[in-house]
Design an enzyme around this catalytic site. Structure first.
Site, mmCIF file in Angstrom:
data_model
loop_
_atom_site.group_PDB
_atom_site.id
_atom_site.type_symbol
_atom_site.label_atom_id
_atom_site.label_comp_id
_atom_site.label_asym_id
_atom_site.label_seq_id
_atom_site.Cartn_x
_atom_site.Cartn_y
_atom_site.Cartn_z
ATOM 1 N N GLU A 104 0.841 -1.208 0.000
ATOM 2 C CA GLU A 104 0.000 0.000 0.000
ATOM 3 C C GLU A 104 0.871 1.252 0.000
ATOM 4 O O GLU A 104 1.874 1.321 0.727
ATOM 5 C CB GLU A 104 -0.907 -0.047 1.239
ATOM 6 C CG GLU A 104 -2.282 0.498 1.007
ATOM 7 C CD GLU A 104 -3.085 -0.291 -0.027
ATOM 8 O OE1 GLU A 104 -2.997 0.041 -1.237
ATOM 9 O OE2 GLU A 104 -3.789 -1.233 0.379
ATOM 10 N N HIS A 105 0.493 2.203 -0.821
ATOM 11 C CA HIS A 105 1.253 3.446 -1.014
ATOM 12 C C HIS A 105 2.671 3.153 -1.517
ATOM 13 O O HIS A 105 3.622 3.843 -1.178
ATOM 14 C CB HIS A 105 1.293 4.281 0.277
ATOM 15 C CG HIS A 105 -0.024 4.943 0.546
ATOM 16 N ND1 HIS A 105 -0.361 6.157 0.021
ATOM 17 C CD2 HIS A 105 -1.098 4.528 1.258
ATOM 18 C CE1 HIS A 105 -1.595 6.476 0.404
ATOM 19 N NE2 HIS A 105 -2.065 5.501 1.153
ATOM 20 N N ASP A 107 3.022 2.083 -5.013
ATOM 21 C CA ASP A 107 3.110 2.238 -6.478
ATOM 22 C C ASP A 107 3.852 3.509 -6.880
ATOM 23 O O ASP A 107 4.732 3.487 -7.740
ATOM 24 C CB ASP A 107 1.728 2.127 -7.157
ATOM 25 C CG ASP A 107 0.640 3.041 -6.604
ATOM 26 O OD1 ASP A 107 0.894 3.779 -5.636
ATOM 27 O OD2 ASP A 107 -0.476 3.022 -7.182
ATOM 28 N N SER A 165 -25.036 9.133 -15.289
ATOM 29 C CA SER A 165 -24.721 8.203 -14.213
ATOM 30 C C SER A 165 -26.029 7.793 -13.560
ATOM 31 O O SER A 165 -26.714 8.620 -12.955
ATOM 32 C CB SER A 165 -23.804 8.868 -13.176
ATOM 33 O OG SER A 165 -23.922 8.165 -11.949
ATOM 34 N N GLY A 195 -12.386 2.487 -1.178
ATOM 35 C CA GLY A 195 -11.037 1.967 -1.363
ATOM 36 C C GLY A 195 -10.956 0.813 -2.343
ATOM 37 O O GLY A 195 -9.949 0.113 -2.398
ATOM 38 N N SER A 245 -13.411 2.696 -7.461
ATOM 39 C CA SER A 245 -14.453 2.999 -8.440
ATOM 40 C C SER A 245 -13.922 4.044 -9.432
ATOM 41 O O SER A 245 -14.350 4.082 -10.588
ATOM 42 C CB SER A 245 -15.706 3.517 -7.738
ATOM 43 O OG SER A 245 -15.373 4.548 -6.842
ATOM 44 N N SER A 246 -12.951 4.850 -8.992
ATOM 45 C CA SER A 246 -12.440 5.895 -9.895
ATOM 46 C C SER A 246 -11.676 5.291 -11.067
ATOM 47 O O SER A 246 -11.924 5.649 -12.224
ATOM 48 C CB SER A 246 -11.557 6.890 -9.134
ATOM 49 O OG SER A 246 -10.873 6.281 -8.093
ATOM 50 N N ASP A 300 -3.995 1.025 -9.499
ATOM 51 C CA ASP A 300 -5.427 0.785 -9.681
ATOM 52 C C ASP A 300 -5.765 0.585 -11.157
ATOM 53 O O ASP A 300 -6.472 -0.356 -11.530
ATOM 54 C CB ASP A 300 -6.242 1.964 -9.130
ATOM 55 C CG ASP A 300 -5.988 2.184 -7.652
ATOM 56 O OD1 ASP A 300 -5.350 1.322 -7.029
ATOM 57 O OD2 ASP A 300 -6.429 3.225 -7.125
ATOM 58 N N TYR A 323 -3.300 12.309 0.686
ATOM 59 C CA TYR A 323 -2.640 11.429 -0.280
ATOM 60 C C TYR A 323 -1.487 12.191 -0.954
ATOM 61 O O TYR A 323 -0.355 11.716 -1.018
ATOM 62 C CB TYR A 323 -3.649 10.957 -1.337
ATOM 63 C CG TYR A 323 -3.079 9.925 -2.282
ATOM 64 C CD1 TYR A 323 -3.228 8.572 -2.031
ATOM 65 C CD2 TYR A 323 -2.369 10.305 -3.416
ATOM 66 C CE1 TYR A 323 -2.692 7.622 -2.889
ATOM 67 C CE2 TYR A 323 -1.830 9.368 -4.275
ATOM 68 C CZ TYR A 323 -1.999 8.033 -4.008
ATOM 69 O OH TYR A 323 -1.454 7.099 -4.855
HETATM 70 C C1 GLA Z 1 -5.053 4.844 -4.166
HETATM 71 C C2 GLA Z 1 -4.236 5.238 -5.399
HETATM 72 C C3 GLA Z 1 -3.224 4.151 -5.777
HETATM 73 C C4 GLA Z 1 -2.388 3.702 -4.573
HETATM 74 C C5 GLA Z 1 -3.279 3.440 -3.366
HETATM 75 C C6 GLA Z 1 -2.485 3.192 -2.115
HETATM 76 O O1 GLA Z 1 -5.857 3.752 -4.454
HETATM 77 O O2 GLA Z 1 -5.078 5.477 -6.483
HETATM 78 O O3 GLA Z 1 -2.412 4.604 -6.819
HETATM 79 O O4 GLA Z 1 -1.385 4.626 -4.294
HETATM 80 O O5 GLA Z 1 -4.174 4.524 -3.094
HETATM 81 O O6 GLA Z 1 -1.735 2.033 -2.238
#
Ligand code: GLA
Length: 381
Positions: free
Chosen positions: A24-25, A27, A58, A114, A117-118, A162, A212
């Site tokens: 996590e965090h 990438d 939507s 988390g 969806s984006s 993602d 973030y």
């Molecule tokens: C969000 C970001 C990803 C990643 C995660 C944390 O989902 O879009 O790029 O950094 O947070 O791992």
């Protein structure tokens, strides 16, 4: 306004959410992550409209917007920016390739939880437009331009995980992705006799997006400081823990903790992937708990609701691992739970959570699925 009941589509795309087992965090720090696409998804139906505008509805938000393709600028409405950003970046890459179209979007992906969806929306729009107008974008181009859309139109400086998982997901497999080179290995998602259960805290703290970007800056600050002495490193994840530790009394505590977390989590991701290959689920689960500990105390992207959910699982001998998932400050925890105890797990943790936080929990039992794909071609309704 478009009507989803009578919409005749030429192209229908399914675009999944993603889970991330660990990493996590990592990438945007150039290291290893272990995500997968899931069966919860956004469905997008497209048709050409022979004009120079596009109209997007939507169904979930019960709102639509129309945009002139010659005037693709940011909107004040957040979800529209995911669409606008993608169209803008396709236009940069392949000028004038997108013509007028209508699109109806329906989703069973909970927002702000988390599970991305984006990225599902960005990649779904890119894939749909690519199919509809036969633009010839490669998977890699779709991944990168979708990420760029989020940077420039939404304002979150996200990494590539993602979008990569949404596009490259493969049924029953996890993706061990090197975020620097984009090389990846598919690992069988065999957790037997355990299953992956997501618990949605149903909180989404407003800090998520601003913090973030702050974390990205803090990582850059750490890297710049370490590079002054060790100029050959390009990413925090390349730096051995021993070298990071040399900076314990040099860097401000917060910056040091961020760097320490990143190097530890990157190593942990590789370790967890090896545990899974050897079917050492206990070892795998321990990595998840340690990941949460780091996210809570060193990287500081968790929140009291997520910490509570993870802490609850520690007393349950049928859970091998649990941690917060995604960007943080709300959303889901990911849990590895014995398949015979899923009901008991959800009931026990939901009751405790509701008593403590007066919030209802929702659970999502996921199946690991394929990435974004066209499901239909030809006129239908
Ligand atoms: C969000 C970001 C990803 C990643 C995660 C944390 O989902 O879009 O790029 O950094 O947070 O791992």
């Amino acid at each position: 306004m478009l009507d989803n009941k009578t919409f005749f589509s030429e192209v229908v795309i399914e675009s999944p959410g993603r889970i991330n087992l660990i990493g996590e965090h990592i990438d945007y720090n150039g290291g290893f992550v272990l995500p997968a696409a899931i069966d919860k998804k956004i469905t997008l139906s497209f048709r050409k409209n022979n004009s120079n505008t596009c109209e997007v509805l939507s169904s979930n938000f019960k709102s639509s917007f129309k945009v002139d393709l010659n005037n693709l600028v940011r909107s004040d409405v957040e979800w529209q920016n995911f669409v606008l950003g993608v169209l803008f970046h396709i236009n940069v890459l392949k000028p004038a390739s997108v013509k007028g179209f209508d699109c109806v979007i329906e989703s069973n992906l909970p927002l702000g939880s988390g599970i991305s969806s984006s990225a599902a929306l960005e990649c779904g729009i890119a894939e749909g437009v690519n199919e509809l107008f036969d633009i010839g974008l490669t998977a890699c181009e779709i991944i990168k331009l979708s990420r760029d859309a989020e940077h420039t139109f939404v304002g979150t400086k996200c990494g590539i995980m993602d979008q990569f998982a949404v596009v490259k997901g493969k049924k029953d497999h996890l993706i061990l992705l090197n975020c620097e080179t984009l090389d990846y290995e598919l690992i069988k998602a065999d957790f037997e006799p355990y299953v992956v259960v997501l618990l949605n805290s149903n909180v989404s703290h407003s800090l998520a997006s601003s913090e973030y970007n702050v974390r990205r800056d803090e990582c850059d600050t750490a890297l710049v400081a370490i590079k002054k002495k060790h100029p050959n490193y390009h990413f925090l994840t390349e730096i051995p823990i021993k070298i990071v530790e040399e900076f314990k009394n040099v860097l401000p505590v917060k910056i040091y903790n961020r760097a320490l977390y990143v190097t530890q989590e990157n190593k942990r991701t590789l370790k967890a992937a090896n545990c899974l290959k050897k079917k050492d689920l206990k070892g795998f689960g321990e990595c998840l708990y340690k990941s949460h500990h780091g996210l809570q105390h060193l990287y500081e992207v968790s929140c009291k609701e997520l910490d509570f959910l993870v802490a609850q699982t520690k007393a349950l001998d049928f859970v091998v691992g649990s941690r917060m998932m995604g960007g943080g400050f709300g959303g889901c925890t990911i849990n590895i739970v014995h398949k015979d105890k899923v009901g008991e797990f959800i009931e026990t943790v939901s009751a405790a959570y509701e008593e403590k936080h007066a919030i209802k929990l929702s659970s999502i039992i996921t199946t690991i699925s394929d990435g974004v794909k066209k499901i239909e071609y030809g006129v239908s309704n």
